[in-house]
Design a protein around this motif. Sequence first.
Motif, mmCIF file in Angstrom:
data_model
loop_
_atom_site.group_PDB
_atom_site.id
_atom_site.type_symbol
_atom_site.label_atom_id
_atom_site.label_comp_id
_atom_site.label_asym_id
_atom_site.label_seq_id
_atom_site.Cartn_x
_atom_site.Cartn_y
_atom_site.Cartn_z
ATOM 1 N N PHE A 141 -4.898 -1.180 -6.410
ATOM 2 C CA PHE A 141 -5.460 -1.057 -5.065
ATOM 3 C C PHE A 141 -6.459 -2.181 -4.800
ATOM 4 O O PHE A 141 -6.452 -2.778 -3.716
ATOM 5 C CB PHE A 141 -6.143 0.304 -4.905
ATOM 6 C CG PHE A 141 -6.783 0.496 -3.563
ATOM 7 C CD1 PHE A 141 -6.007 0.774 -2.438
ATOM 8 C CD2 PHE A 141 -8.162 0.397 -3.401
ATOM 9 C CE1 PHE A 141 -6.591 0.945 -1.186
ATOM 10 C CE2 PHE A 141 -8.751 0.571 -2.168
ATOM 11 C CZ PHE A 141 -7.969 0.842 -1.044
ATOM 12 N N ASN A 142 -7.299 -2.480 -5.777
ATOM 13 C CA ASN A 142 -8.299 -3.533 -5.613
ATOM 14 C C ASN A 142 -7.665 -4.905 -5.430
ATOM 15 O O ASN A 142 -8.303 -5.815 -4.875
ATOM 16 C CB ASN A 142 -9.252 -3.551 -6.808
ATOM 17 C CG ASN A 142 -10.188 -2.352 -6.832
ATOM 18 O OD1 ASN A 142 -10.415 -1.716 -5.805
ATOM 19 N ND2 ASN A 142 -10.705 -2.029 -7.998
ATOM 20 N N GLY A 145 -5.456 2.736 3.978
ATOM 21 C CA GLY A 145 -6.169 2.180 2.845
ATOM 22 C C GLY A 145 -7.460 2.915 2.554
ATOM 23 O O GLY A 145 -7.792 3.204 1.394
ATOM 24 N N GLN A 146 -8.219 3.248 3.601
ATOM 25 C CA GLN A 146 -9.474 3.979 3.422
ATOM 26 C C GLN A 146 -9.216 5.379 2.864
ATOM 27 O O GLN A 146 -9.971 5.867 2.013
ATOM 28 C CB GLN A 146 -10.214 4.061 4.756
ATOM 29 C CG GLN A 146 -10.693 2.703 5.264
ATOM 30 C CD GLN A 146 -11.372 2.800 6.610
ATOM 31 O OE1 GLN A 146 -12.194 3.682 6.845
ATOM 32 N NE2 GLN A 146 -11.040 1.894 7.509
ATOM 33 N N LYS A 153 -6.636 -2.915 2.784
ATOM 34 C CA LYS A 153 -7.508 -1.841 2.308
ATOM 35 C C LYS A 153 -8.332 -1.228 3.435
ATOM 36 O O LYS A 153 -8.735 -0.069 3.340
ATOM 37 C CB LYS A 153 -8.430 -2.359 1.199
ATOM 38 C CG LYS A 153 -7.699 -2.669 -0.099
ATOM 39 C CD LYS A 153 -8.645 -2.973 -1.235
ATOM 40 C CE LYS A 153 -9.323 -4.313 -1.061
ATOM 41 N NZ LYS A 153 -10.099 -4.700 -2.261
ATOM 42 N N GLN A 211 -8.461 4.977 -0.799
ATOM 43 C CA GLN A 211 -9.675 4.745 -1.578
ATOM 44 C C GLN A 211 -10.401 6.064 -1.839
ATOM 45 O O GLN A 211 -10.885 6.313 -2.949
ATOM 46 C CB GLN A 211 -10.609 3.796 -0.820
ATOM 47 C CG GLN A 211 -11.948 3.541 -1.499
ATOM 48 C CD GLN A 211 -11.810 2.777 -2.794
ATOM 49 O OE1 GLN A 211 -11.598 1.573 -2.796
ATOM 50 N NE2 GLN A 211 -11.926 3.466 -3.926
ATOM 51 N N LEU A 250 0.832 -1.206 0.000
ATOM 52 C CA LEU A 250 0.000 0.000 0.000
ATOM 53 C C LEU A 250 0.864 1.252 0.000
ATOM 54 O O LEU A 250 0.573 2.221 -0.714
ATOM 55 C CB LEU A 250 -0.930 -0.010 1.218
ATOM 56 C CG LEU A 250 -1.828 1.214 1.408
ATOM 57 C CD1 LEU A 250 -2.738 1.418 0.205
ATOM 58 C CD2 LEU A 250 -2.659 1.072 2.688
#
Length: 271
Positions: free
Chosen positions: A212-213, A225-226, A220, A229, A192
């Motif tokens: 990322f997915n 990670g949040q 994530k 996103q 990440l």
Amino acid sequence: MKKTIIMLMAILPSILFAQTKENFTVKSKIGNLNAPSRAYLLYQVNGKNVVDSVTINNGAFSFHGNIKDPASAIIVIDTKGKGLNTLDRSADALNIFLENADIVLTSTDSVSKAEITGSKLNDDSKRLRDLLKPITLQAKAIVAEADAAPQAQKINPDFQNAIQSKYKFIQLQQETMMKKFISENSKSYVSLIALSSIAGLSADAKDIEPLFNSLSLNVKQTETGQAFQKRINEMKVTAIGSIAPDFTQADTSGTPIKLSSFRGKYVLLDF
């Protein structure tokens, strides 16, 4: 003006952390230093800088604390015990990852050369650094070539373009290697951080989102990670070809006008 070691905090990723039970320790044996020498640990919790310090006894010192998600941290050695604010970028320092683990640092002389054991994240980080080492050496060689050139050559457009082309080439190599690491280490938080580095300031969501997915759900769902996103979602909104977000702006006469009222027409926005 002397730059203090606090400036090193700027290289930490912008990560938010939530507290939980005590879950990390860092135990170190660095040479044979004694008081007044001190060791400092710098990291972040809940978006706030944390600075912990301990006295060094016969080269040994330890830290412990509470983090929910992995955290980037810096350990700094103050050999004279005069305080963190007296240190500059030449101070003995080491970047590490904190995680739910008992991390051990060992070195015969300086913390910057310490071997890190007991931490999978730091193992992953070392593997990534080793993977990128040839690129790092190439980059240093390009810098040396540019610095060694005569002044007349340095200002030559052809020479400048050649140097930039070399930089671009190794940057593409680095990006390829980092993408390979990410695809092969989807469960690692280091992936990440690597993806954040690739994203830079002008990333294309179409390139970044699939990577990322591919990361594990646990990675994530970290605060980092949040936040990433959310960043991807913002990229999509402003991407070339996307529908511009609607907004209202007063015209020259002060009348509020919505952008959407010009739908189907050519619009020139002058900021």
